[in-house]
Design a protein around this motif. Structure first.
Motif, PDB file in Angstrom:
ATOM      1  N   ALA A   1       0.734  -1.361   0.131  1.00  0.00           N
ATOM      2  CA  ALA A   1       0.262   0.041   0.021  1.00  0.00           C
ATOM      3  C   ALA A   1       0.894   1.368   0.106  1.00  0.00           C
ATOM      4  O   ALA A   1       0.451   2.275  -0.558  1.00  0.00           O
ATOM      5  N   HIS A   2       1.935   1.174   0.857  1.00  0.00           N
ATOM      6  CA  HIS A   2       2.875   2.412   0.854  1.00  0.00           C
ATOM      7  C   HIS A   2       3.479   2.449  -0.514  1.00  0.00           C
ATOM      8  O   HIS A   2       3.273   3.989  -0.871  1.00  0.00           O
TER       9      HIS A   2
ATOM     10  N   SER B   1       0.659   3.892  -3.271  1.00  0.00           N
ATOM     11  CA  SER B   1       0.363   4.949  -2.926  1.00  0.00           C
ATOM     12  C   SER B   1       1.133   6.326  -3.219  1.00  0.00           C
ATOM     13  O   SER B   1       0.693   7.076  -3.885  1.00  0.00           O
TER      14      SER B   1
ATOM     15  N   MET C   1       0.560   8.833  -6.359  1.00  0.00           N
ATOM     16  CA  MET C   1       0.484  10.314  -6.004  1.00  0.00           C
ATOM     17  C   MET C   1       1.383  10.848  -7.230  1.00  0.00           C
ATOM     18  O   MET C   1       1.267  11.985  -7.672  1.00  0.00           O
TER      19      MET C   1
ATOM     20  N   THR D   1       1.033   6.408   3.918  1.00  0.00           N
ATOM     21  CA  THR D   1       0.264   5.715   3.001  1.00  0.00           C
ATOM     22  C   THR D   1      -1.068   6.705   3.002  1.00  0.00           C
ATOM     23  O   THR D   1      -1.479   7.014   1.951  1.00  0.00           O
ATOM     24  N   ASN D   2      -1.669   6.828   4.159  1.00  0.00           N
ATOM     25  CA  ASN D   2      -3.093   7.619   4.225  1.00  0.00           C
ATOM     26  C   ASN D   2      -2.752   8.919   3.501  1.00  0.00           C
ATOM     27  O   ASN D   2      -3.702   9.343   2.825  1.00  0.00           O
TER      28      ASN D   2
ATOM     29  N   ALA E   1      -0.403  10.079   1.419  1.00  0.00           N
ATOM     30  CA  ALA E   1      -0.250  10.091   0.155  1.00  0.00           C
ATOM     31  C   ALA E   1      -1.655   9.782  -0.524  1.00  0.00           C
ATOM     32  O   ALA E   1      -1.969  10.218  -1.747  1.00  0.00           O
ATOM     33  N   LYS E   2      -2.451   8.878  -0.083  1.00  0.00           N
ATOM     34  CA  LYS E   2      -3.808   8.682  -0.627  1.00  0.00           C
ATOM     35  C   LYS E   2      -4.964   9.568  -0.622  1.00  0.00           C
ATOM     36  O   LYS E   2      -5.480  10.101  -1.585  1.00  0.00           O
ATOM     37  N   HIS E   3      -5.013  10.284   0.695  1.00  0.00           N
ATOM     38  CA  HIS E   3      -6.251  11.307   0.911  1.00  0.00           C
ATOM     39  C   HIS E   3      -6.008  12.575   0.649  1.00  0.00           C
ATOM     40  O   HIS E   3      -6.824  13.361   0.948  1.00  0.00           O
TER      41      HIS E   3
ATOM     42  N   ARG F   1      -7.846   8.908  -6.303  1.00  0.00           N
ATOM     43  CA  ARG F   1      -7.519   7.959  -5.298  1.00  0.00           C
ATOM     44  C   ARG F   1      -7.459   6.751  -5.517  1.00  0.00           C
ATOM     45  O   ARG F   1      -8.297   6.185  -6.176  1.00  0.00           O
ATOM     46  N   PRO F   2      -6.375   5.894  -5.095  1.00  0.00           N
ATOM     47  CA  PRO F   2      -6.448   4.539  -5.487  1.00  0.00           C
ATOM     48  C   PRO F   2      -7.638   3.739  -4.396  1.00  0.00           C
ATOM     49  O   PRO F   2      -7.859   4.410  -3.560  1.00  0.00           O
TER      50      PRO F   2
ATOM     51  N   ALA G   1      -9.084   1.813  -1.561  1.00  0.00           N
ATOM     52  CA  ALA G   1      -8.778   1.179  -0.433  1.00  0.00           C
ATOM     53  C   ALA G   1      -8.981  -0.271  -0.176  1.00  0.00           C
ATOM     54  O   ALA G   1      -9.793  -0.738  -0.746  1.00  0.00           O
TER      55      ALA G   1
END
Length: 359
Positions: free
Chosen positions: A166-167, A170, A174, A273-274, A276-278, A311-312, A314
């Motif tokens: 995930a990291h 993400s 990004m 990770t969060n 970079a995602k959100h 966004r990728p 979840a």
């Protein structure tokens, strides 16, 4: 052939009536499971007038005893013993002289044997039913344990895949979003982003191979070393190389336990990770503090997003799996949004004082 002392005109009952009544009693036994008390009472009363029906009466009493109802058994036994006293009056032959207790003891003994056999049969049936129920219960428990083990293994694999991939994904997403939404980048900046995407994808593939290798490996082989507190600077450096604005501050004194360090690493990884995602483009502030005997504290804070990107998807295992990790480590995890669309992820992990414990 008629019994001795019985004339042909007076003992025709032995030739016709007695066998026919005994046959009727045997037929009635077919309904003894549906109407046990009624059939047993009818057959016992009929055995008073038919010596051949005595076997059917004892069989009915044996079947009734298997129900283990003392009142029903007692009533039928009394009827059997009492009916046996009238048998001599119904037959045209002289009964042998004897005391009353003997005339009562013989039918009572035969009835008692029938009741004992019925109780033994039911006890055996109950034991068989108990063994069968225990076997079925053990089989259900084994199936439940197997299903639980499969579910736990699936969750473990999912968490491991999330932590590893995930990291990286993400960060790649990004960087790809920056390329998609920024048309004013120079050729050099574009090359840097493209190179970052390529390197991130390559690292994600390498880490995926590592995870799959662990999952396929022999369970007896040792697992590779897990990341710990000393690898957090590398994690921050990778995030900065991908374009994230990350500030890292650490005031940790000493070396925490492996469990605390590993959990802290996963918390920082999940926070990045969060973010970079959100919250792409938002500044991220990471603060570590603590010492032996005082606990290990970590805080990851990101501001509101400065750019918009797709966004990728979840995975659903991020904060859920992280909460489980922190709980198993004996710590406490908190995560909540802040005013201005920011977000805070913080945790406190135990760090026992080894000097005090040894002393």
């Amino acid at each position: 052939m008629l019994p001795r002392g019985c004339a042909a005109d007076t003992c025709s009952w032995f030739v016709t009536g007695d066998p026919l009544l005994a046959l009727a009693c045997l037929v009635a036994l077919l309904w003894r499971r549906r109407f046990p008390v009624t059939v047993a009472m009818v057959v016992v009363v009929a055995s008073t007038a038919s010596t051949l029906a005595a076997g059917a009466a004892l069989l009915a009493l044996c079947s009734l005893a298997a129900r283990r109802r003392p009142v029903e058994i007692g009533v039928v036994v009394l009827a059997y013993v009492a009916g046996s006293q009238f048998t001599a009056e119904l037959y045209p032959i002289e009964a042998l002289p004897g005391p009353l207790w003997l005339r009562l003891a013989i039918p009572a003994m035969s009835a008692g044997i029938a009741v004992a056999i019925g109780l033994a049969i039911e006890a055996r049936r109950a034991e068989v039913r108990s063994l069968r129920a225990r076997a079925e219960s053990a089989e259900r428990e084994q199936s439940a344990r197997a299903a639980q083990a499969r579910a736990l293994e699936r969750n473990r694999i999912a968490r491991e895949m999330h932590d590893v991939l995930a990291h990286r994904i993400s960060l790649v997403a990004m960087q790809a979003g920056v390329l998609d939404h920024r048309g004013d980048l120079t050729a050099k900046e574009n090359r840097v982003l493209v190179r970052g995407i390529a390197e991130g994808s390559h690292q994600a593939l390498e880490e995926l191979r590592g995870v799959l290798g662990v999952l396929r490996a022999d369970p007896g082989l040792p697992e590779p070393p897990q990341p710990s507190l000393d690898r957090i600077p590398e994690l921050v450096a990778d995030a900065r190389a991908s374009g994230m604005d990350v500030t890292f501050t650490s005031t940790v004194t000493g070396d925490p336990t492996d469990a605390a360090g590993r959990t802290c690493y996963r918390i920082v990884q999940e926070g990045l990770t969060n973010a970079a995602k959100h919250a792409p483009g938002a500044p991220v502030d990471i603060v570590l503090s603590g010492r032996s005997g005082d606990g290990l504290r970590v805080r990851v804070h990101n501001s509101a997003a400065t750019t918009t990107s797709t966004r990728p998807p979840a995975s659903g295992f991020g904060l859920l799996g992280l909460t489980e990790r922190v709980t198993l480590a004996g710590g406490k995890l908190e995560h909540h949004p802040e005013p201005g669309h920011g977000y805070v992820l913080s945790a406190e992990l135990p760090w026992p004082d080894h000097h005090d414990r040894s002393g």
